[in-house]
Write an enzyme that holds these catalytic residues in place. Structure first.
Site, PDB file in Angstrom:
ATOM      1  N   LYS A  25       0.832  -1.202   0.000  1.00  0.00           N
ATOM      2  CA  LYS A  25       0.000   0.000   0.000  1.00  0.00           C
ATOM      3  C   LYS A  25       0.874   1.262   0.000  1.00  0.00           C
ATOM      4  O   LYS A  25       2.081   1.185   0.211  1.00  0.00           O
ATOM      5  CB  LYS A  25      -0.954  -0.024   1.198  1.00  0.00           C
ATOM      6  CG  LYS A  25      -1.830  -1.280   1.268  1.00  0.00           C
ATOM      7  CD  LYS A  25      -2.690  -1.472   0.015  1.00  0.00           C
ATOM      8  CE  LYS A  25      -3.905  -2.340   0.230  1.00  0.00           C
ATOM      9  NZ  LYS A  25      -3.717  -3.802   0.199  1.00  0.00           N
TER      10      LYS A  25
HETATM   11  C1  LIG Z   1      -5.091  -4.588   0.835  1.00  0.00           C
HETATM   12  C2  LIG Z   1      -6.562  -4.582   0.743  1.00  0.00           C
HETATM   13  C3  LIG Z   1      -7.388  -5.089   1.756  1.00  0.00           C
HETATM   14  C4  LIG Z   1      -6.871  -5.866   2.941  1.00  0.00           C
HETATM   15  O1  LIG Z   1      -5.854  -5.312   3.638  1.00  0.00           O
HETATM   16  P1  LIG Z   1      -4.874  -6.245   4.499  1.00  0.00           P
HETATM   17  O2  LIG Z   1      -4.107  -5.259   5.302  1.00  0.00           O
HETATM   18  O3  LIG Z   1      -4.044  -7.027   3.538  1.00  0.00           O
HETATM   19  O4  LIG Z   1      -5.724  -7.117   5.346  1.00  0.00           O
HETATM   20  C5  LIG Z   1      -8.749  -4.973   1.624  1.00  0.00           C
HETATM   21  N1  LIG Z   1      -9.305  -4.388   0.558  1.00  0.00           N
HETATM   22  C6  LIG Z   1      -8.568  -3.895  -0.441  1.00  0.00           C
HETATM   23  C7  LIG Z   1      -9.244  -3.239  -1.590  1.00  0.00           C
HETATM   24  C8  LIG Z   1      -7.167  -4.001  -0.397  1.00  0.00           C
HETATM   25  O5  LIG Z   1      -6.449  -3.527  -1.416  1.00  0.00           O
END
Ligand SMILES: *Cc1c(COP(=O)(O)O)cnc(C)c1O
Length: 392
Positions: free
Chosen positions: A195
Site C-alpha cells: 500500500k
Molecule cells: C489490501 C486490501 C485489503 C486488505 O488489507 P490487508 O491489510 O491485507 O488485510 C482490503 N481491501 C482492499 C481493496 C485491499 O487492497
C-alpha cells in the site's frame, strides 16, 4: 591459460522492475532498531503515538490501529451490528477480503457491477439492490480513485445504511479537497507492504466517537477491558488483532513522506498516460484508467487488455514481460467467481463489467522510486509483446 576476456562485455540487463516496492528511509530503519532494543515489542508507546498522528491526520476523528486492513472492516461491521440475516452491498472487483469480511460476520454480500469507466461500484445499481435486509454498504476505492462520496453518503443517509469505506488503497486520496478518512462513517485503511503507506502488515479504522473506539479496542484484543492496576472484564468475543510497536514505528516513519509519495505517483501516472497516448500505442485499444490528478493517490496504474483483439492472452503477456524484467499483477479476479462464492449461487455473466476487468485487468509497475524511463520501458515492452498476440 585463462580464457581471453570478452572484447565487448555483455551489457548488464536492467534490474528487475517489480510492480511495486515500498520506500523506507534510513531513519525508519534506525527507529525500528531502537524499538527492537527497547524491550517493548508488542502494542505500546509506538502504537499510541501512531494512533495519535493518524487521528490528527484525519482531523481529530478517533482512530485505532490493527494488524491488518481486513480485520478493521470486520470489526466495523461488528460495531455496526451487522449479523446473520443481514445484507451488505459491495463490489465484485476488489481484493477478496472485501467479500470475506461480510461472510465472517455471518451476513450475505450483495454484489453489484462496476462502472466500466471508473472500475468502481456503480452506485445506481447499488441503490436498486437495497432491500429491507440491507444494513451496510462497502465501497472500494480501487487503485486509490475515490468512489463518489457525495452520492455514497446521501444514498446511505436516505436508506439508513452504515458505510464501511474500504479505503485500503486510498490513503492520501481526497474528495473535493478533503482527505479520505477525515469525514464519512467508518473508514478502513490497510498498511500492507504494497500500500502507499506501510507498516509491513497492519491497518487502521477511523471511527465516529469514543463509544465506537472503545468497542474497537475490545474486538481488537479478546474483548478485554482493563480498569485500574488489577481490574479486567470481558463482555464480548474479541479476537487478536493488535498492531505491534515494530509495525507502528514503520508507520510513523512513513507518514511524513505521504505527500511526496503521492506527488511522485501522480507524476509517474501522468507519464504513463502520455506514453499510452502515442498514436501507435493508442491504436492497440488498451483500456486506461481515468486521468484523475486531483483526488486519486494513484495506488496502482491498471490497464485493461482489449479482449476482442486478444482473448485470454494476459497470462502469456505477463510471462513475457517477466522475461523483459518487468513485474505485473492482477488486481483482481472478480470475487463472485471464486469457488466459495459460486457455491453460494453466483455465476458467470452476473456482472459483465467486473468480469471483463477480472479477466483482462493488468497492474503495471508504479511506486515512488521508479523513474520516467522505467515508465517508457514498461509501455514499449507491453506494446511490443501485445503486438505478437493481436488477432489479424
Ligand atoms: C489490501 C486490501 C485489503 C486488505 O488489507 P490487508 O491489510 O491485507 O488485510 C482490503 N481491501 C482492499 C481493496 C485491499 O487492497
Amino acid at each position: 591459460m585463462p580464457p581471453p576476456a570478452a572484447a565487448t562485455p555483455l551489457k548488464p540487463a536492467a534490474p528487475f522492475l517489480p510492480f511495486t516496492r515500498p520506500t523506507i528511509d534510513e531513519a525508519t530503519v534506525a527507529g525500528v532498531a531502537d524499538v527492537l532494543r527497547s524491550g517493548w515489542l508488542s502494542s505500546g508507546p509506538q502504537v499510541k503515538a501512531f494512533e495519535a498522528r493518524l487521528s490528527e491526520h484525519f482531523g481529530g476523528r478517533p482512530v485505532r490501529a490493527f494488524n491488518s486492513g481486513t480485520c478493521t472492516m470486520e470489526i466495523a461491521l461488528r460495531i455496526a451490528g451487522v449479523k446473520a440475516g443481514d445484507e451488505v452491498i459491495t463490489t465484485p472487483l476488489s481484493w477478496v477480503a472485501t467479500g470475506n469480511v461480510v461472510l465472517e460476520v455471518g451476513a450475505r454480500p450483495v454484489f453489484v457491477d462496476i462502472d466500466p469507466k471508473t472500475r468502481l461500484i456503480d452506485l445506481d445499481q447499488a441503490e436498486r439492490a437495497i432491500s429491507p435486509r440491507t444494513r451496510a454498504i462497502i465501497p472500494v476505492d480501487l487503485a486509490g480513485l475515490p468512489v463518489d462520496r457525495d452520492r455514497l453518503n446521501s444514498l446511505a443517509a436516505k436508506h439508513g445504511l452504515r458505510v464501511v469505506e474500504d479505503a485500503a488503497q486510498s490513503f492520501g486520496s481526497t474528495w473535493k479537497g478533503r482527505r479520505i478518512g477525515s469525514f464519512g462513517d467508518f473508514v478502513s485503511f490497510s498498511f500492507h507492504a504494497n500500500k502507499n503507506i506501510t507498516t509491513s502488515e497492519g491497518g487502521c479504522l477511523v471511527l465516529n466517537d469514543e463509544r465506537e473506539a472503545r468497542l474497537a479496542e475490545q474486538y481488537r484484543l479478546q474483548g478485554v477491558i482493563r480498569t485500574g492496576h488489577d481490574g479486567m472484564e470481558v463482555e464480548l468475543v474479541g479476537g487478536k488483532y493488535n498492531m505491534t510497536d515494530i509495525a507502528a514505528r514503520i508507520g510513523l516513519g512513513q507518514l511524513p513522506h505521504l505527500d511526496e509519495f503521492t506527488a511522485r505517483r501522480r507524476e509517474l501516472a501522468l507519464a504513463y498516460l502520455e506514453e499510452f497516448d502515442r498514436p501507435e500505442i493508442a491504436a492497440l485499444g488498451i483500456g486506461l484508467p481515468p486521468a484523475n490528478f486531483t483526488d486519486s493517490n494513484w495506488h496502482m496504474f491498471q490497464v485493461i487488455l482489449p479482449e476482442g483483439r486478444m482473448a485470454a492472452r494476459r497470462a502469456a503477456i505477463m510471462g513475457e514481460l517477466h522475461e523483459d524484467g518487468i513485474g505485473t499483477g492482477v488486481h483482481y479476479p472478480a470475487i463472485h467467481l471464486f469457488a466459495l462464492y459460486r457455491r453460494m449461487g453466483w455465476k458467470d455473466g452476473d456482472f459483465p463489467h467486473a468480469e471483463n476487468a477480472g479477466r483482462n485487468i493488468l497492474t503495471l509497475p508504479l511506486f515512488p522510486a521508479m523513474t520516467r524511463s522505467d515508465v517508457a520501458r514498461v509501455v514499449s515492452a507491453l506494446a511490443r509483446r501485445m503486438g505478437n498476440h493481436l488477432n489479424p
